[in-house]
Design a protein around this motif. Structure first.
Motif, PDB file in Angstrom:
ATOM      1  N   GLY A  60     -36.902   2.911 -34.677  1.00  0.00           N
ATOM      2  CA  GLY A  60     -37.494   2.856 -33.153  1.00  0.00           C
ATOM      3  C   GLY A  60     -36.397   3.626 -32.419  1.00  0.00           C
ATOM      4  O   GLY A  60     -36.849   3.954 -31.165  1.00  0.00           O
ATOM      5  N   GLU A  76     -37.288   7.294 -31.075  1.00  0.00           N
ATOM      6  CA  GLU A  76     -38.553   7.099 -29.996  1.00  0.00           C
ATOM      7  C   GLU A  76     -38.229   6.567 -28.480  1.00  0.00           C
ATOM      8  O   GLU A  76     -38.372   6.851 -27.500  1.00  0.00           O
ATOM      9  CB  GLU A  76     -39.847   6.117 -30.738  1.00  0.00           C
ATOM     10  N   ARG A 131     -38.697  16.033 -30.130  1.00  0.00           N
ATOM     11  CA  ARG A 131     -38.932  15.419 -31.194  1.00  0.00           C
ATOM     12  C   ARG A 131     -39.016  16.343 -32.527  1.00  0.00           C
ATOM     13  O   ARG A 131     -39.953  17.360 -32.414  1.00  0.00           O
ATOM     14  CB  ARG A 131     -39.985  14.494 -31.402  1.00  0.00           C
ATOM     15  N   GLU A 180     -38.472   8.386 -25.029  1.00  0.00           N
ATOM     16  CA  GLU A 180     -39.040   7.757 -23.862  1.00  0.00           C
ATOM     17  C   GLU A 180     -38.322   7.645 -22.815  1.00  0.00           C
ATOM     18  O   GLU A 180     -38.689   7.780 -21.442  1.00  0.00           O
ATOM     19  CB  GLU A 180     -39.643   6.499 -24.495  1.00  0.00           C
TER      20      GLU A 180
END
Length: 379
Positions: free
Chosen positions: A48, A51, A61, A55
């Motif tokens: 994670g 990500e 990405r 964010e």
């Protein structure tokens, strides 16, 4: 309130960092509609992490075909922000990827090195490598091989070591990898201080959760000790007792030896990448937190890393946490103004894990009510 920063660790098994940031913005705006709320999700380097960075700061990405922990083809992704690339080893060598096939003596970090190499060949000049949730115990040798490091056995044959074959390494040549990384800096997000081998080393502490029995733990530990000796002889670096060297099956030590990486607490890397010190300008309040705050939080967890920097700018910090344990008193000296818990009924985790969002909202709502009352009184 003109500006509030929300930067909380996840509440493991209950709330993600991103969910907390989104909830906080919703609650804050009910009380301060014109307030600028900046949500900065954070991760510890494990699954994670990519990500969260995308964010928090945006970027691209990037996906690439690489090798999984058992040599199978997988599609993995990393984050690219300008000349910085963020790679999480869990994307190519994570424990969830092996399912029931647990065997740290045979799994490899080769795919992680392929991701790093892809980023460099695409122009990245600063690599951030998140170590966490690994299924491996190869000392990072697989990743190093993908980056061009050559490992030879006593017969002079080049091979890619795994946990079971670390003891077969007779020599290490980093010439190609050094050329590839010329002008590139490497930072490792590493939140543990375990050495490479020994009683607190990678194999002894983390090997069992990856599937190693007592005999395998001894084999893996011997292999890592052998790797450290060859590194010291051929690369003139000592990693055996380097704090954090035992992270991710010894990848911390391998990254330092093969890539010249600096091992840093994950929150410090995060705060630099999101330009937290700059974000603090004009800030009225910082909201942080974690699932459990206790004496161990002082060892570099998210709330302490955040509060130390906010303290330098004289910005108050409130920590909303799931529960508190003993030994938290020193956190106030580190810049935390107050600590509030969401578990007001003192129930066990299993009883409240599924109501984490409601409990967090209720606690933050009360906090915002209090700030409104104080501000009204002050006026």
């Amino acid at each position: 309130m003109r500006k509030i920063i929300v930067i909380s660790d996840s509440f493991k098994g209950s709330l993600s960092s991103s969910a907390i940031a989104q909830m906080a913005e919703d609650v804050i705006r009910q009380f301060y509609p014109r307030c600028r709320v900046i949500g900065l999700p954070v991760a510890d380097g494990g699954e994670g992490t990519v990500e969260c960075f995308l964010e928090a700061v945006g970027g691209q990405r990037v996906t690439a075909p690489v090798t999984g922990p058992w040599g199978e083809p997988v599609e993995a992704a990393y984050a690219r922000m300008g000349d910085t690339a963020v790679v999480e080893m869990a994307a190519a060598a994570g424990l969830p990827m092996v399912g029931q096939r647990l065997d740290p003596s045979q799994t490899t970090t080769y795919g992680v090195g392929q991701l790093l190499r892809h980023a460099v060949e695409q122009g990245a000049k600063h690599l951030v490598l998140g170590l966490g949730g690994s299924a491996t115990n190869d000392g990072g040798c697989g990743a190093a091989a993908a980056m061009g490091v050559m490992f030879r056995n006593t017969a002079g044959k080049v091979f890619t070591p795994v946990g079971a074959t670390l003891g077969d390494i007779a020599s290490i040549d980093c010439t190609e990898a050094k050329a590839l990384l010329d002008g590139v800096t490497v930072e490792v997000m590493c939140d543990i201080d375990n050495p490479l081998c020994g009683e607190r080393g990678a194999a002894a502490v983390f090997g069992p959760q990856k599937g190693a029995d007592a005999a395998m733990v001894r084999q893996l530990d011997d292999g890592l000790a052998h790797l450290a000796r060859v590194i010291q002889r051929d690369l003139h670096g000592s990693v055996a007792d380097l704090p954090g060297a035992g992270a991710a099956g010894g990848f911390g030590g391998g990254a330092a030896a093969f890539f010249g990486a600096a091992l840093r607490p994950g929150i410090e890397v995060v705060l630099d990448l999101v330009r937290f010190d700059k974000q603090l300008e004009g800030c009225d309040l910082v909201l942080t937190g974690e699932g459990r705050m206790d004496g161990q939080s002082l060892g570099g967890k998210v709330p302490i890393g955040v509060s130390r920097r906010a303290k330098r700018k004289n910005v108050p910090v409130v920590a909303i946490v799931g529960v508190t344990g003993s030994g938290i008193e020193p956190v106030y000296d580190e810049g935390i103004t107050a600590v509030f818990t969401t578990n007001r009924e003192a129930l066990p985790f299993e009883a409240i894990r599924h109501r984490g969002e409601a409990d967090y909202r209720r606690t933050l709502t009360d906090l915002m009510r209090y700030t409104k009352a104080v501000r009204a009184f002050s006026d």
